[in-house]
Design a protein around this motif. Structure first.
Motif, PDB file in Angstrom:
ATOM      1  N   SER A 109     -29.329  27.983 -66.285  1.00  0.00           N
ATOM      2  CA  SER A 109     -30.712  27.513 -66.291  1.00  0.00           C
ATOM      3  C   SER A 109     -30.806  26.003 -66.506  1.00  0.00           C
ATOM      4  O   SER A 109     -31.823  25.397 -66.174  1.00  0.00           O
ATOM      5  CB  SER A 109     -31.511  28.240 -67.383  1.00  0.00           C
ATOM      6  N   THR A 110     -29.768  25.407 -67.057  1.00  0.00           N
ATOM      7  CA  THR A 110     -29.768  23.960 -67.291  1.00  0.00           C
ATOM      8  C   THR A 110     -29.137  23.189 -66.141  1.00  0.00           C
ATOM      9  O   THR A 110     -29.115  21.956 -66.157  1.00  0.00           O
ATOM     10  CB  THR A 110     -28.995  23.620 -68.581  1.00  0.00           C
ATOM     11  N   ASP A 111     -28.600  23.905 -65.158  1.00  0.00           N
ATOM     12  CA  ASP A 111     -27.910  23.306 -64.010  1.00  0.00           C
ATOM     13  C   ASP A 111     -26.624  22.583 -64.394  1.00  0.00           C
ATOM     14  O   ASP A 111     -26.045  21.877 -63.569  1.00  0.00           O
ATOM     15  CB  ASP A 111     -28.828  22.332 -63.247  1.00  0.00           C
ATOM     16  N   GLN A 112     -26.162  22.744 -65.613  1.00  0.00           N
ATOM     17  CA  GLN A 112     -24.938  22.055 -66.022  1.00  0.00           C
ATOM     18  C   GLN A 112     -23.679  22.792 -65.565  1.00  0.00           C
ATOM     19  O   GLN A 112     -22.703  22.161 -65.174  1.00  0.00           O
ATOM     20  CB  GLN A 112     -24.893  21.926 -67.554  1.00  0.00           C
ATOM     21  N   GLY A 113     -23.711  24.125 -65.621  1.00  0.00           N
ATOM     22  CA  GLY A 113     -22.506  24.880 -65.352  1.00  0.00           C
ATOM     23  C   GLY A 113     -21.465  24.604 -66.421  1.00  0.00           C
ATOM     24  O   GLY A 113     -21.720  23.910 -67.406  1.00  0.00           O
ATOM     25  N   TYR A 114     -20.272  25.135 -66.226  1.00  0.00           N
ATOM     26  CA  TYR A 114     -19.254  24.924 -67.244  1.00  0.00           C
ATOM     27  C   TYR A 114     -18.794  23.474 -67.300  1.00  0.00           C
ATOM     28  O   TYR A 114     -18.447  22.952 -68.362  1.00  0.00           O
ATOM     29  CB  TYR A 114     -18.060  25.868 -67.038  1.00  0.00           C
ATOM     30  N   ILE A 115     -18.825  22.775 -66.156  1.00  0.00           N
ATOM     31  CA  ILE A 115     -18.303  21.415 -66.133  1.00  0.00           C
ATOM     32  C   ILE A 115     -19.234  20.448 -66.873  1.00  0.00           C
ATOM     33  O   ILE A 115     -18.785  19.566 -67.614  1.00  0.00           O
ATOM     34  CB  ILE A 115     -18.028  20.954 -64.677  1.00  0.00           C
ATOM     35  N   GLY A 116     -20.548  20.630 -66.712  1.00  0.00           N
ATOM     36  CA  GLY A 116     -21.501  19.800 -67.440  1.00  0.00           C
ATOM     37  C   GLY A 116     -21.483  20.092 -68.929  1.00  0.00           C
ATOM     38  O   GLY A 116     -21.575  19.189 -69.764  1.00  0.00           O
TER      39      GLY A 116
END
Length: 308
Positions: A109-116
């Motif tokens: 939901s934050t659009d970060q994914g694991y990498i962000g």
């Protein structure tokens, strides 16, 4: 005549017993076939972006939240990476993301994914400035990733990377599931697994030709059918074999670490899946990020990150 009637009666009883015993088996086989068909139909690779772990569908809410970049070929316009919102001009560590929508972060939901999330955690926990350039794309398979590594923008970013994180192979695997969903046997996957390993090996060699030194973290697969199709046990065996082949291939490189996440999604009681039932949700991505951070710290993979 009476003897014939007795034999006929006994025959009818025996036939009835056989039918009664066969019926549950046939019903079970029919149910299993319907489950496999339903699972495969949800993983059809249409023109819309999809993925997983293992690749599947991205629902309308996910598409609305995620900036979907179309696949890029060597003749198309160079793909621009996604960068962190506050790009650091002179970061301590440059992270380049490659692969499919697991690295893209679909379902977060934050659009970060694991990498962000990994970058944010590292900055907070180690006081290290991080720049992320994420080239991951929904639905990406190994052939497209290999071609993308020919592009100048990608090569430039990779050449300066201090760390490369990548997830690939989920869509290759799901392509085989789609084509063989009526005969979902492990043997069917053996030849495609051999082809996949050859392509993955070529990808690793191409990355190393661009950047011989940067550590690479290769993120393994989880079972994308675990949430909705627990009885399709064939997928479990296939995913684990696929992971084993990936690990053996990438770890031929001395500076590459395979990061397993299969157990994260199969042993944790709480729901780690997005509402599409395939991609991780916020908690799932946070667990992946923490798993990666643990490996970075445990193995002292990146010297520039000063873990205590």
């Amino acid at each position: 005549m009476k003897k014939q009637r007795v034999w006929l009666f006994l025959f009818l009883i025996l036939a009835g017993g056989i039918l009664l015993s066969v019926k549950p088996i046939m019903e079970y086989r029919s149910q299993r076939m319907n489950e496999i068909k339903q699972a495969a139909s949800m993983m059809v690779m249409s023109e819309a972006p999809n993925e997983t772990v293992i690749s599947s569908i991205a629902n309308k809410n996910d598409q609305a939240k995620t900036d979907i970049v179309p696949e890029v070929t060597t003749t198309a316009k160079e793909q621009k990476p996604e960068e962190t919102e506050e790009a650091v001009t002179d970061p301590d560590v440059r992270i380049v993301g490659l692969g499919d929508s697991l690295t893209k972060g679909s379902g977060d939901s934050t659009d970060q994914g694991y990498i962000g999330r990994l970058a944010a955690n590292l900055e907070r926990d180690t006081n290290t400035s991080i720049l992320v350039e994420n080239y991951a794309v929904h639905g990406r398979q190994t052939p497209k990733l290999y071609k993308m590594l020919e592009e100048d923008q990608t090569k430039s970013s990779l050449a300066e990377a201090d760390l490369v994180v990548m997830s690939i192979g989920g869509n290759d695997l799901m392509k085989v599931v789609k084509e063989h969903f009526l005969d979902l046997q492990i043997d069917v996957f053996q030849q495609e697994q051999t082809n996949y390993v050859e392509r993955l090996d070529a990808i690793m060699k191409r990355i190393r030709s661009i950047n011989p030194e940067a550590p690479i973290l290769f993120i393994g697969l989880y079972n994308p059918l675990l949430e909705n199709f627990q009885s399709v046990t064939e997928i479990d065996q296939i995913v684990q074999r696929w992971n084993g082949a990936s690990q053996a291939t990438v770890e031929k490189d001395d500076h590459t670490t395979f990061v397993p996440i299969y157990e994260l999604f199969s042993s944790v009681d709480e729901n780690l899946f997005f509402e599409d039932g395939f991609h991780p949700n916020d908690q799932g991505y946070e667990l992946i990020a923490r798993q990666i951070q643990y490996r970075l710290k445990q193995d002292a993979i990146v010297e520039e990150i000063p873990f205590e």
